[in-house]
Design a protein around this motif. Structure first.
Motif, PDB file in Angstrom:
ATOM      1  N   PHE A   1      -9.039   5.712   2.765  1.00  0.00           N
ATOM      2  CA  PHE A   1      -8.933   7.025   3.396  1.00  0.00           C
ATOM      3  C   PHE A   1      -8.404   6.864   4.822  1.00  0.00           C
ATOM      4  O   PHE A   1      -8.758   5.906   5.513  1.00  0.00           O
ATOM      5  N   CYS A   2      -7.601   7.823   5.266  1.00  0.00           N
ATOM      6  CA  CYS A   2      -7.090   7.766   6.643  1.00  0.00           C
ATOM      7  C   CYS A   2      -7.182   9.136   7.334  1.00  0.00           C
ATOM      8  O   CYS A   2      -6.457  10.064   6.964  1.00  0.00           O
ATOM      9  N   GLU A   3      -8.092   9.229   8.302  1.00  0.00           N
ATOM     10  CA  GLU A   3      -8.225  10.448   9.120  1.00  0.00           C
ATOM     11  C   GLU A   3      -7.124  10.462  10.169  1.00  0.00           C
ATOM     12  O   GLU A   3      -6.875   9.453  10.830  1.00  0.00           O
ATOM     13  N   ARG A   4      -6.480  11.633  10.345  1.00  0.00           N
ATOM     14  CA  ARG A   4      -5.364  11.722  11.299  1.00  0.00           C
ATOM     15  C   ARG A   4      -5.397  12.978  12.140  1.00  0.00           C
ATOM     16  O   ARG A   4      -4.420  13.323  12.784  1.00  0.00           O
TER      17      ARG A   4
ATOM     18  N   VAL B   1       0.876  -1.182   0.000  1.00  0.00           N
ATOM     19  CA  VAL B   1       0.000   0.000   0.000  1.00  0.00           C
ATOM     20  C   VAL B   1       0.907   1.224   0.000  1.00  0.00           C
ATOM     21  O   VAL B   1       1.804   1.334   0.836  1.00  0.00           O
ATOM     22  N   ILE B   2       0.662   2.128  -0.946  1.00  0.00           N
ATOM     23  CA  ILE B   2       1.443   3.360  -1.025  1.00  0.00           C
ATOM     24  C   ILE B   2       0.726   4.434  -0.221  1.00  0.00           C
ATOM     25  O   ILE B   2      -0.451   4.718  -0.463  1.00  0.00           O
ATOM     26  N   GLN B   3       1.427   5.020   0.719  1.00  0.00           N
ATOM     27  CA  GLN B   3       0.812   6.068   1.537  1.00  0.00           C
ATOM     28  C   GLN B   3       1.083   7.443   0.935  1.00  0.00           C
ATOM     29  O   GLN B   3       2.209   7.763   0.579  1.00  0.00           O
ATOM     30  N   VAL B   4       0.018   8.244   0.838  1.00  0.00           N
ATOM     31  CA  VAL B   4       0.174   9.666   0.533  1.00  0.00           C
ATOM     32  C   VAL B   4      -0.121  10.400   1.836  1.00  0.00           C
ATOM     33  O   VAL B   4      -1.215  10.283   2.393  1.00  0.00           O
ATOM     34  N   GLY B   5       0.869  11.113   2.334  1.00  0.00           N
ATOM     35  CA  GLY B   5       0.771  11.687   3.674  1.00  0.00           C
ATOM     36  C   GLY B   5      -0.063  12.955   3.730  1.00  0.00           C
ATOM     37  O   GLY B   5      -0.472  13.523   2.705  1.00  0.00           O
ATOM     38  N   SER B   6      -0.279  13.419   4.946  1.00  0.00           N
ATOM     39  CA  SER B   6      -1.126  14.584   5.200  1.00  0.00           C
ATOM     40  C   SER B   6      -0.630  15.815   4.455  1.00  0.00           C
ATOM     41  O   SER B   6      -1.406  16.565   3.870  1.00  0.00           O
TER      42      SER B   6
ATOM     43  N   PRO C   1      -2.707  -0.188  -4.344  1.00  0.00           N
ATOM     44  CA  PRO C   1      -3.558   0.440  -3.330  1.00  0.00           C
ATOM     45  C   PRO C   1      -2.893   1.665  -2.708  1.00  0.00           C
ATOM     46  O   PRO C   1      -1.674   1.678  -2.488  1.00  0.00           O
ATOM     47  N   VAL C   2      -3.722   2.672  -2.450  1.00  0.00           N
ATOM     48  CA  VAL C   2      -3.246   3.949  -1.924  1.00  0.00           C
ATOM     49  C   VAL C   2      -3.913   4.235  -0.588  1.00  0.00           C
ATOM     50  O   VAL C   2      -5.131   4.105  -0.466  1.00  0.00           O
ATOM     51  N   LEU C   3      -3.116   4.599   0.380  1.00  0.00           N
ATOM     52  CA  LEU C   3      -3.653   5.061   1.656  1.00  0.00           C
ATOM     53  C   LEU C   3      -3.530   6.580   1.643  1.00  0.00           C
ATOM     54  O   LEU C   3      -2.415   7.122   1.662  1.00  0.00           O
ATOM     55  N   LEU C   4      -4.679   7.273   1.594  1.00  0.00           N
ATOM     56  CA  LEU C   4      -4.682   8.718   1.410  1.00  0.00           C
ATOM     57  C   LEU C   4      -5.035   9.404   2.723  1.00  0.00           C
ATOM     58  O   LEU C   4      -6.193   9.435   3.142  1.00  0.00           O
ATOM     59  N   LYS C   5      -4.031   9.980   3.365  1.00  0.00           N
ATOM     60  CA  LYS C   5      -4.275  10.698   4.624  1.00  0.00           C
ATOM     61  C   LYS C   5      -4.914  12.045   4.350  1.00  0.00           C
ATOM     62  O   LYS C   5      -4.649  12.672   3.325  1.00  0.00           O
ATOM     63  N   ARG C   6      -5.720  12.474   5.295  1.00  0.00           N
ATOM     64  CA  ARG C   6      -6.328  13.793   5.180  1.00  0.00           C
ATOM     65  C   ARG C   6      -5.308  14.861   5.533  1.00  0.00           C
ATOM     66  O   ARG C   6      -4.572  14.745   6.524  1.00  0.00           O
TER      67      ARG C   6
END
Lengths: 309, 309, 309, 309
Positions: free
Chosen positions: B178-181, B124-129, B147-152
């Motif tokens: 989606f990832c709320e942080r 999973v590739i994370q795109v940070g806040s 797959p992409v993990l997209l932080k707010r």
């Protein structure tokens, strides 16, 4: 109550020749001094939409007294379905507008792979609010070396902003212009788009010797508020303004980006006049009005009184 | 009071097979289903600092019940003088940790030029806040397809977040998590780092069929608060958690990034247990505990009652 | 990262018998223990509008498992043209509802001149969010001596909140219940009314021995979100919830105050069930369910594990 | 983008004689016109601490050009252990300072029971930020009839502020002065205390015919920033400033309230000069400088140009 930071390349402590409070290390771009005695009004369309629109607005801005031309060709748009800008073709149009008006160009880069392309046209490379912590981009513009206009992220602290500039400085590029454009607060939406943070401008001018300018257009979000925010910024002694302009009589709903916040050239002329009168006030009653761009800003190496008496 | 948006590729209206409220279109990554019946706890070090540290934490996370491994190798650091990550060498270490533990890898990419490199290691590739509105980056991960993990973004609205995901979807990649942080508010600094916005999680789960997870570590900013925020997120029925872990007895002041907010493996095990009991509660008293990752989440195509009675 | 404060009457350091982290000094009100082992669900109409409406909702709340009745009779309304409450007549109606259902009453006082009147009816006197720094009011309720439910100002820091409670305590009244109801952030308006600050709940429970409850209704602003925020609060081990209820089938547009955020009794019953299961989880598998209100909370003088294993 | 509100007693639509944009319905207080052609600088100590301190500062403010005297005698203090003000004795001192200097008095009331007492001394009754939604207090000052200075709550929207004023107006009191003093944002603490919201000032001046002034002292939180925020406010054409002053050489750490933000009389004189030059700019080159307080503000019934040309 000014935050204590370790010494950075971008803080005043690293620039002993600019030790005096509020003294400014000027940035020269396309023959214009940002950070000299006269605030530099940078104006133009939000977005380059066509050759005619851009040339027409550029001429009007020049006539109104603007000294640099802004215009987006690679646009950071919330929605992928919004107009993303004309890209390289837009840069060509900006170059033509510069050739005709003599106004140096400020335009934004979004992508580290395009720094060289954008930089080959721009006199000042803009890093936008959404890119303030795009560290690979900051590193590239740091390496490239042309003057950088670094907007504050709308959710960024002053410390984060300074460190963002440090990424640029660390690449060897000290030609940095800070640009405050408003922060996101609970109040936004009803009567503005972002809350202009003038206290940050004050703090930044204390902490760093680099020029600080203000973008009243994005903070306002509607044209009616722009002159008031512009005047407020000028009253702090900022080094310039970044302002969006629309053609008189333009159908704002057809402007491809931020049509509500562009002012017409007559309003721009009023703001330029305000900028000049503010500068005159700060120079004091006897100082001659600077007639060209040769001032190097060192004359400002004194704490200017709010009002000369 | 859920915002009305035009139909997007990422909104529920474009996914008639997931028309039921809160039904989730699962994302499969490295053999693990995110958005199935069991919340997926993703855990690991903030930053890959060494082979030993990473393998040791990975083993502990596996033992505590985590189902994916997180770890940064390209780090978005406020200061250019902070540790920027091990880069490609760190990716190799993560791959070794995956080989040993079987845990798929989540790791961040900052630079559109490195999507291919990071993507060749990551599950999973994370795109940070800070990159949520890095549009060239979103476009590249959209094209790449993993797959992409997209932080707010900590200053981003829900609408901006959805449109950021739309950039990914428009590239053809619908494997979005989606990832709320947490968002930036006046309250931060005294007792947390960001204010976890659970109402946004609720709204997002209504608006989109994609999995929604929560990062309690960055919202908390200190380890003590992480379990409470994790439990709160789980009680909404989120699809997973992203949690930073430190080795027991580690000197937090020597951890190279965010040492204050990592929890120890025992606390992680408690959170995993909470996640399982929350899932059991939602399935109802008679449903068997899912024993593997084969659930496709369609069983969740009903509005789960808060508490089965 | 919990703020350091000088010792106050309301901080844990002044209550050596409640030195254990998270141990709670219970508040007894009308025979109900707030801060004991069972979270207390306080429910009722936003505003007492009529005898029939109030009695009907009170009965439904009782049936759904609520243990206290809320209802406003002196209302803090943004507009002077909004319904300001029934005043003394409303208090009479609340007293009748108490007589019939046995539920103690929580109601708000706005005016220091009315503390005695409101206090003569109420079992718990509420000080609302807009009054949190109404110091003459705090002083009066401090003198009056009945239990006080002190809501957090939506723009208040944790420190300001604690000092507001200190005004009450300094008057000699230690029967204080804190109530978090959300803070104002840039995100509000689109999908909620205020951002519920669960990190503040965590910090408060560390810093003070007094009971902490949560009002999910005002944070949510719409009924749909209330159960999720209620569940989230319960998962932190809060001592209660304050919830607004409407009659099933009520025309929300005709409810005189905050009609959008009231939940129906069936949803309330789900929340009560969630509260009980959360309490059971915290007591551990072997602990008997408390069958009455006699628990004094001292059994909680231990750090409860997130999940008993 | 100015919010649409129903017509209120405090909105321009209810005052046809002030239909012109930015025209101001002046408030007369103690012989001084607020909302006339000259901005009124109101200055004085944060708190009346002693007869000597107050008289000394009052004389210095008079000499520096201030036209009204501020000073708190009933103080809204976060902590009950902070100095709460001298009360009635402080009012007597203010009256003595007025008798000596001729400056009308602005002082705050916190308690509806004290409106009559405070009002019997004050020329302008201040309702502070923490009391903006203290509805019983607003109603009492509305009934009492003396001019009211209504500060914005630091967490209040523009709409809430206007409705707060409507409570006063509904009591029959139309002598209302609005005072912006900054809002709470994520940025506060590092370099300011609140973010001055000049866009709200602009919007308010459009929406209401009442005078609008600005308190730069509380927004700044430290003396160094006050002149810049004062100048910014003046550049919008505000009707006055509310400024805290300390004695030259005072030990700021011994000032009983907000010692960091008071400026010295010399700085005050600079701000007064700036106010006069701003007013001259707005009147245009040919207009005589108003030599007394008799102007009724109707001359401002035109949209002033930002800069006369």
């Amino acid at each position: 109550m000014i935050p204590a930071l370790p010494p950075l390349r971008v803080t005043r402590s690293s620039h002993p020749e600019y030790a005096a409070p509020f003294s400014t290390r000027p940035v020269m771009a396309g023959g214009v001094t940002v950070g000299g005695e006269r605030p530099v009004v940078i104006a133009g369309p939000c977005t380059v939409e066509s050759r005619e629109q851009t040339l027409s607005i550029a001429r009007a801005c020049k006539k109104a007294g603007a000294r640099m031309l802004r215009g987006g060709t690679f646009k950071p748009r919330t929605s992928p379905y919004s107009f993303q800008g004309m890209g390289k073709e837009g840069l060509e149009i900006l170059a033509e507008a510069r050739a005709e008006t003599g106004l140096p160009i400020v335009t934004e880069v979004l992508d580290p792979r395009l720094v060289e392309l954008v930089g080959s046209y721009a006199d000042v490379i803009q890093v936008g609010s959404r890119s303030m912590q795009n560290f690979p981009l900051l590193t590239e513009v740091g390496r490239y070396g042309k003057p950088v206009l670094l907007k504050r992220g709308f959710g960024a602290t002053l410390e984060e902003w300074l460190y963002a500039a440090e990424y640029v400085a660390l690449g060897g590029n000290m030609e940095i212009i800070f640009c405050e454009r408003g922060i996101r607060t609970f109040a936004n939406g009803a009567y503005d788009r972002a809350t202009l943070d003038l206290a940050a401008v004050h703090a930044l001018r204390r902490l760093t010797p680099f020029p600080v300018i203000v973008d009243p257009s994005h903070a306002a979000g509607h044209a009616d508020l722009v002159p008031d925010l512009a005047a407020a910024a000028l009253s702090l002694g900022v080094d310039g303004l970044l302002i969006e302009v629309v053609q008189p009589g333009a159908d704002r709903t057809k402007v491809k980006c931020d049509g509500e916040q562009g002012i017409v050239p007559d309003e721009l002329a009023s703001i330029v006049a305000r900028a000049e009168s503010e500068a005159a006030l700060r120079r004091g009653p006897l100082a001659p009005v600077a007639s060209n761009d040769s001032d190097d800003g060192r004359a400002k190496n004194r704490r200017v009184e709010l009002v000369k008496q």
